[in-house]
Design a protein around this motif. Structure first.
Motif, PDB file in Angstrom:
ATOM      1  N   GLY A  41      51.659  47.694  40.945  1.00 43.02           N
ATOM      2  CA  GLY A  41      50.401  47.003  41.176  1.00 43.02           C
ATOM      3  C   GLY A  41      49.981  46.063  40.070  1.00 43.02           C
ATOM      4  O   GLY A  41      48.930  45.438  40.136  1.00 43.02           O
ATOM      5  N   GLY A  42      50.795  45.971  39.029  1.00 40.89           N
ATOM      6  CA  GLY A  42      50.554  45.010  37.974  1.00 40.89           C
ATOM      7  C   GLY A  42      49.810  45.580  36.790  1.00 40.89           C
ATOM      8  O   GLY A  42      49.323  46.705  36.841  1.00 40.89           O
ATOM      9  N   PRO A  43      49.819  44.820  35.687  1.00 39.15           N
ATOM     10  CA  PRO A  43      50.296  43.437  35.567  1.00 39.15           C
ATOM     11  C   PRO A  43      51.829  43.346  35.620  1.00 39.15           C
ATOM     12  O   PRO A  43      52.518  44.283  35.218  1.00 39.15           O
ATOM     13  CB  PRO A  43      49.789  43.002  34.199  1.00 39.15           C
ATOM     14  N   MET A  44      52.292  42.201  36.084  1.00 39.24           N
ATOM     15  CA  MET A  44      53.737  41.968  36.115  1.00 39.24           C
ATOM     16  C   MET A  44      54.136  40.739  35.302  1.00 39.24           C
ATOM     17  O   MET A  44      55.312  40.422  35.196  1.00 39.24           O
ATOM     18  CB  MET A  44      54.231  41.835  37.562  1.00 39.24           C
ATOM     19  N   THR A  45      53.144  40.060  34.718  1.00 37.06           N
ATOM     20  CA  THR A  45      53.409  38.884  33.887  1.00 37.06           C
ATOM     21  C   THR A  45      52.510  38.933  32.658  1.00 37.06           C
ATOM     22  O   THR A  45      51.541  39.702  32.596  1.00 37.06           O
ATOM     23  CB  THR A  45      53.105  37.577  34.647  1.00 37.06           C
ATOM     24  N   ARG A  46      52.785  38.063  31.700  1.00 41.19           N
ATOM     25  CA  ARG A  46      51.903  37.942  30.549  1.00 41.19           C
ATOM     26  C   ARG A  46      50.546  37.380  30.961  1.00 41.19           C
ATOM     27  O   ARG A  46      49.532  37.678  30.331  1.00 41.19           O
ATOM     28  CB  ARG A  46      52.562  37.097  29.456  1.00 41.19           C
ATOM     29  N   MET A  47      50.526  36.565  32.024  1.00 43.05           N
ATOM     30  CA  MET A  47      49.233  36.114  32.554  1.00 43.05           C
ATOM     31  C   MET A  47      48.407  37.315  32.991  1.00 43.05           C
ATOM     32  O   MET A  47      47.207  37.416  32.696  1.00 43.05           O
ATOM     33  CB  MET A  47      49.446  35.193  33.763  1.00 43.05           C
ATOM     34  N   GLY A  48      49.056  38.243  33.687  1.00 45.79           N
ATOM     35  CA  GLY A  48      48.365  39.443  34.146  1.00 45.79           C
ATOM     36  C   GLY A  48      47.902  40.321  33.001  1.00 45.79           C
ATOM     37  O   GLY A  48      46.834  40.938  33.070  1.00 45.79           O
ATOM     38  N   ASN A  49      48.727  40.389  31.945  1.00 45.70           N
ATOM     39  CA  ASN A  49      48.318  41.155  30.765  1.00 45.70           C
ATOM     40  C   ASN A  49      46.981  40.654  30.222  1.00 45.70           C
ATOM     41  O   ASN A  49      46.046  41.422  30.003  1.00 45.70           O
ATOM     42  CB  ASN A  49      49.366  41.037  29.654  1.00 45.70           C
ATOM     43  N   VAL A  50      46.898  39.360  30.008  1.00 46.03           N
ATOM     44  CA  VAL A  50      45.690  38.774  29.410  1.00 46.03           C
ATOM     45  C   VAL A  50      44.496  38.946  30.341  1.00 46.03           C
ATOM     46  O   VAL A  50      43.384  39.277  29.895  1.00 46.03           O
ATOM     47  CB  VAL A  50      45.922  37.300  29.041  1.00 46.03           C
ATOM     48  N   ALA A  51      44.704  38.759  31.626  1.00 49.56           N
ATOM     49  CA  ALA A  51      43.614  38.969  32.575  1.00 49.56           C
ATOM     50  C   ALA A  51      43.128  40.417  32.528  1.00 49.56           C
ATOM     51  O   ALA A  51      41.917  40.683  32.614  1.00 49.56           O
ATOM     52  CB  ALA A  51      44.069  38.610  33.989  1.00 49.56           C
ATOM     53  N   GLY A  52      44.059  41.347  32.350  1.00 55.24           N
ATOM     54  CA  GLY A  52      43.700  42.755  32.271  1.00 55.24           C
ATOM     55  C   GLY A  52      42.871  43.074  31.036  1.00 55.24           C
ATOM     56  O   GLY A  52      41.898  43.841  31.103  1.00 55.24           O
ATOM     57  N   TYR A  53      43.256  42.489  29.886  1.00 50.34           N
ATOM     58  CA  TYR A  53      42.445  42.696  28.676  1.00 50.34           C
ATOM     59  C   TYR A  53      41.023  42.202  28.907  1.00 50.34           C
ATOM     60  O   TYR A  53      40.043  42.908  28.629  1.00 50.34           O
ATOM     61  CB  TYR A  53      43.010  41.913  27.478  1.00 50.34           C
ATOM     62  N   ARG A  54      40.902  40.994  29.419  1.00 48.86           N
ATOM     63  CA  ARG A  54      39.586  40.365  29.547  1.00 48.86           C
ATOM     64  C   ARG A  54      38.713  41.121  30.551  1.00 48.86           C
ATOM     65  O   ARG A  54      37.511  41.289  30.341  1.00 48.86           O
ATOM     66  CB  ARG A  54      39.743  38.909  29.956  1.00 48.86           C
ATOM     67  N   LYS A  55      39.318  41.591  31.631  1.00 48.57           N
ATOM     68  CA  LYS A  55      38.565  42.361  32.631  1.00 48.57           C
ATOM     69  C   LYS A  55      37.961  43.614  31.989  1.00 48.57           C
ATOM     70  O   LYS A  55      36.783  43.930  32.203  1.00 48.57           O
ATOM     71  CB  LYS A  55      39.497  42.755  33.780  1.00 48.57           C
ATOM     72  N   SER A  56      38.759  44.320  31.188  1.00 50.71           N
ATOM     73  CA  SER A  56      38.260  45.544  30.559  1.00 50.71           C
ATOM     74  C   SER A  56      37.179  45.244  29.528  1.00 50.71           C
ATOM     75  O   SER A  56      36.189  45.987  29.414  1.00 50.71           O
ATOM     76  CB  SER A  56      39.414  46.308  29.905  1.00 50.71           C
ATOM     77  N   TRP A  57      37.341  44.165  28.767  1.00 45.87           N
ATOM     78  CA  TRP A  57      36.319  43.848  27.772  1.00 45.87           C
ATOM     79  C   TRP A  57      35.011  43.413  28.430  1.00 45.87           C
ATOM     80  O   TRP A  57      33.922  43.712  27.916  1.00 45.87           O
ATOM     81  CB  TRP A  57      36.817  42.769  26.808  1.00 45.87           C
ATOM     82  N   ILE A  58      35.089  42.754  29.572  1.00 47.86           N
ATOM     83  CA  ILE A  58      33.870  42.405  30.309  1.00 47.86           C
ATOM     84  C   ILE A  58      33.149  43.679  30.755  1.00 47.86           C
ATOM     85  O   ILE A  58      31.928  43.803  30.631  1.00 47.86           O
ATOM     86  CB  ILE A  58      34.205  41.507  31.523  1.00 47.86           C
ATOM     87  N   GLU A  59      33.922  44.647  31.243  1.00 43.87           N
ATOM     88  CA  GLU A  59      33.326  45.923  31.640  1.00 43.87           C
ATOM     89  C   GLU A  59      32.697  46.626  30.434  1.00 43.87           C
ATOM     90  O   GLU A  59      31.611  47.225  30.535  1.00 43.87           O
ATOM     91  CB  GLU A  59      34.394  46.822  32.257  1.00 43.87           C
ATOM     92  N   ALA A  60      33.373  46.551  29.297  1.00 40.17           N
ATOM     93  CA  ALA A  60      32.857  47.210  28.090  1.00 40.17           C
ATOM     94  C   ALA A  60      31.565  46.572  27.621  1.00 40.17           C
ATOM     95  O   ALA A  60      30.638  47.272  27.178  1.00 40.17           O
ATOM     96  CB  ALA A  60      33.905  47.151  26.982  1.00 40.17           C
ATOM     97  N   GLN A  61      31.474  45.243  27.691  1.00 44.28           N
ATOM     98  CA  GLN A  61      30.234  44.564  27.311  1.00 44.28           C
ATOM     99  C   GLN A  61      29.072  44.999  28.195  1.00 44.28           C
ATOM    100  O   GLN A  61      27.961  45.268  27.713  1.00 44.28           O
ATOM    101  CB  GLN A  61      30.413  43.046  27.407  1.00 44.28           C
ATOM    102  N   ARG A  62      29.335  45.086  29.504  1.00 48.90           N
ATOM    103  CA  ARG A  62      28.290  45.503  30.445  1.00 48.90           C
ATOM    104  C   ARG A  62      27.847  46.936  30.154  1.00 48.90           C
ATOM    105  O   ARG A  62      26.649  47.240  30.118  1.00 48.90           O
ATOM    106  CB  ARG A  62      28.818  45.378  31.874  1.00 48.90           C
ATOM    107  N   TYR A  63      28.803  47.806  29.923  1.00 42.77           N
ATOM    108  CA  TYR A  63      28.525  49.218  29.639  1.00 42.77           C
ATOM    109  C   TYR A  63      27.718  49.369  28.351  1.00 42.77           C
ATOM    110  O   TYR A  63      26.736  50.111  28.288  1.00 42.77           O
ATOM    111  CB  TYR A  63      29.866  49.940  29.529  1.00 42.77           C
ATOM    112  N   ARG A  64      28.146  48.622  27.345  1.00 39.96           N
ATOM    113  CA  ARG A  64      27.444  48.669  26.059  1.00 39.96           C
ATOM    114  C   ARG A  64      26.005  48.206  26.204  1.00 39.96           C
ATOM    115  O   ARG A  64      25.071  48.811  25.657  1.00 39.96           O
ATOM    116  CB  ARG A  64      28.206  47.776  25.064  1.00 39.96           C
ATOM    117  N   ASN A  65      25.778  47.136  26.969  1.00 41.08           N
ATOM    118  CA  ASN A  65      24.425  46.621  27.174  1.00 41.08           C
ATOM    119  C   ASN A  65      23.557  47.618  27.943  1.00 41.08           C
ATOM    120  O   ASN A  65      22.362  47.755  27.663  1.00 41.08           O
ATOM    121  CB  ASN A  65      24.471  45.282  27.911  1.00 41.08           C
TER     122      ASN A  65
END
Length: 483
Positions: free
Chosen positions: A212-236
């Motif tokens: 189900g991915g990531p299967m590329t380096r593009m997917g890796n970076v998208a995965g990092y950013r998705k989690s950090w967005i969630e973390a910012q929301r949670y922290r707020n």
């Protein structure tokens, strides 16, 4: 009867290793406030010890010939060429020997990938989701791993144990003292910050490409950013709740409906955003390190260290500018594609990098931070030799690196990168007395650690079997299953 240093032996040994709740640094807090799995480490008893007539490498680039080092109450008490010692001090004549801080391995998997290397004890990679920031390496450390005393014999006093690199976010790493213990809490380095293991490149996309991915380096970076967005929301959300709670004079029942639901994964990520957990980033290729730096800027956190960093020499100035350390091997390369473009001068080139920035109108020189790491149960026993190889490569390139400077790669710099440089890493008055006496220049291939002290206690002596720790695994079982 087993000697004092064997972890599960006699009542005396248990008394030394056991810490009551009343002794815990968090004992004054409520159960809800107390840090879970807090350090229960207690230094073993020590006596004042004067080491004299040695070549001292202080770990900060300095060297003292015919030096003296005084250890008192688990701390470094005095350093110099003419040190006064208490009358009851043990005096060690170290003529012809060299003395250094204890070696710190900033990238280890001891305990989570113990020996014997069988599937039932492989606990370093939680390969169920690309983001397993909820997992903690310390919950899988086996204190009976026989590789710990082998590392101690190589002069290693402190280890930073990380999860593996299968995931984008592998979980929390932990810093431990290399001491016999019954639990990881009895090994945990007091007040050392956790790390968060992240991984770039081939590993996450290889593991999750058909899941189900990531299967590329593009997917890796998208995965990092998705989690950090969630973390910012949670922290707020939690910050808003704390504000509401403060307005209600701390009456939790009055605002219970506004309390966010706790999430262990996001707890870890939010703690990174708050500067309480350090990013430890597995990353080989130069352009990926540059991308990770941009992600850190986007979400306003700092990267403490890139691990493995085979292509760090290509971005050494970028690492220096952003004050990011690089943990590297002396000569491991080519075992997969992203490890291909290695040079033997990688460590010294990162070390010698320098960038001048203007801060408040004044020029400030920012220097590179090179670390020699193991990532290996064998390599951890010979980190001094790995540093020697890198020093030799740098000198062949004309960089003029001496032993006093290269020792920083094994002690001061890793201490900085894992957040404990105020306590260990140099032979500085007031720091913990983690000390190694070598039988000769530690950068010699023939060098052995003769004695190893942790917090002033003699933990290892090459010539005294009673000071050579053995785990229960080493001792084995007798017929009938009784020891």
């Amino acid at each position: 009867m087993r000697p004092w240093w064997q972890p599960t032996a006699t009542a005396a040994a248990l008394a030394l290793l056991c810490v009551s709740c009343a002794d815990s640094p968090d004992s004054s807090k409520t159960a809800e406030q107390a840090e879970p799995f807090a350090s229960q480490y207690q230094p073993l008893p020590s006596t004042p010890t004067l080491i004299k007539n040695a070549t001292l490498l202080l770990g900060n680039g300095e060297r003292i010939d015919n030096g003296q080092l005084l250890l008192v109450d688990g701390k470094i008490n005095a350093v110099g060429t003419n040190v006064d010692a208490p009358e009851n001090a043990t005096v060690i004549d170290a003529s012809g020997k060299w003395v250094t801080p204890g070696i710190i391995d900033a990238h280890s998997h001891l305990g989570v990938y113990p020996s014997p290397g069988i599937e039932s004890s492989e606990d370093g990679n939680e390969m169920v989701n690309p983001d397993t920031a909820y997992a903690w390496a310390e919950h899988a450390i086996w204190p009976q791993d026989p590789q710990f005393p082998l590392a101690l014999a190589g002069g290693v006093t402190t280890l930073h144990v990380l999860p593996g690199s299968a995931n984008l976010f592998g979980g929390r790493s932990v810093t431990i003292k290399n001491v016999p213990a019954r639990s990881v809490m009895e090994m945990k380095f007091p007040d050392a910050p956790h790390g968060l293991k992240m991984a770039c490149g081939e590993n996450p996309k290889r593991v999750y490409g058909d899941k189900g991915g990531p299967m590329t380096r593009m997917g890796n970076v998208a995965g990092y950013r998705k989690s950090w967005i969630e973390a910012q929301r949670y922290r707020n959300e939690w910050k808003k709740y704390q504000d509401v709670l403060a307005a209600a004079d701390g009456d939790e029942l009055a605002v219970i409906d506004k309390k966010p639901e706790r999430d262990l994964r996001l707890d870890t990520l939010a703690a990174v955003l708050d500067g309480k957990i350090l990013i430890q980033n597995h990353c080989y290729r130069a352009e990926e390190m540059a991308i990770m730096i941009e992600i850190a800027k986007e979400f306003d956190f700092e990267i403490s260290m890139f691990h493995h960093a085979v292509e760090a020499y290509k971005v050494a100035d970028l690492l220096a500018e952003n004050q990011i350390c690089a943990a590297m091997w002396a000569d491991w390369w080519g075992f997969k594609h992203e490890a291909y473009d290695m040079i033997f001068e990688n460590i010294p080139f990162v070390d010698k990098a320098s960038v001048t920035k203007t801060v408040d109108g004044e020029p400030v020189e920012l220097k590179g931070c090179a670390v020699v790491h193991s990532d290996s149960a064998l390599g951890i026993q010979r980190l001094n030799q790995e540093a020697a190889k890198a020093m030799a490569a740098g000198n062949r390139a004309g960089l003029n690196i001496d032993e006093a400077h290269a020792m920083r790669w094994l002690t001061e710099n890793p201490a900085k990168a894992i957040g404990i440089d105020d306590k260990v890493g140099t032979l500085t008055v007031g720091k913990n007395a983690d000390v190694v006496i070598w039988d000769r220049n530690p950068f010699s291939v023939y060098a052995h650690a003769d004695k190893v002290f942790i917090d002033g206690a003699l933990m290892y002596d090459r010539f005294d079997a009673a000071k050579q720790p053995k785990t229960d695994f080493d001792l084995g079982l007798t017929a009938g299953g009784m020891r």
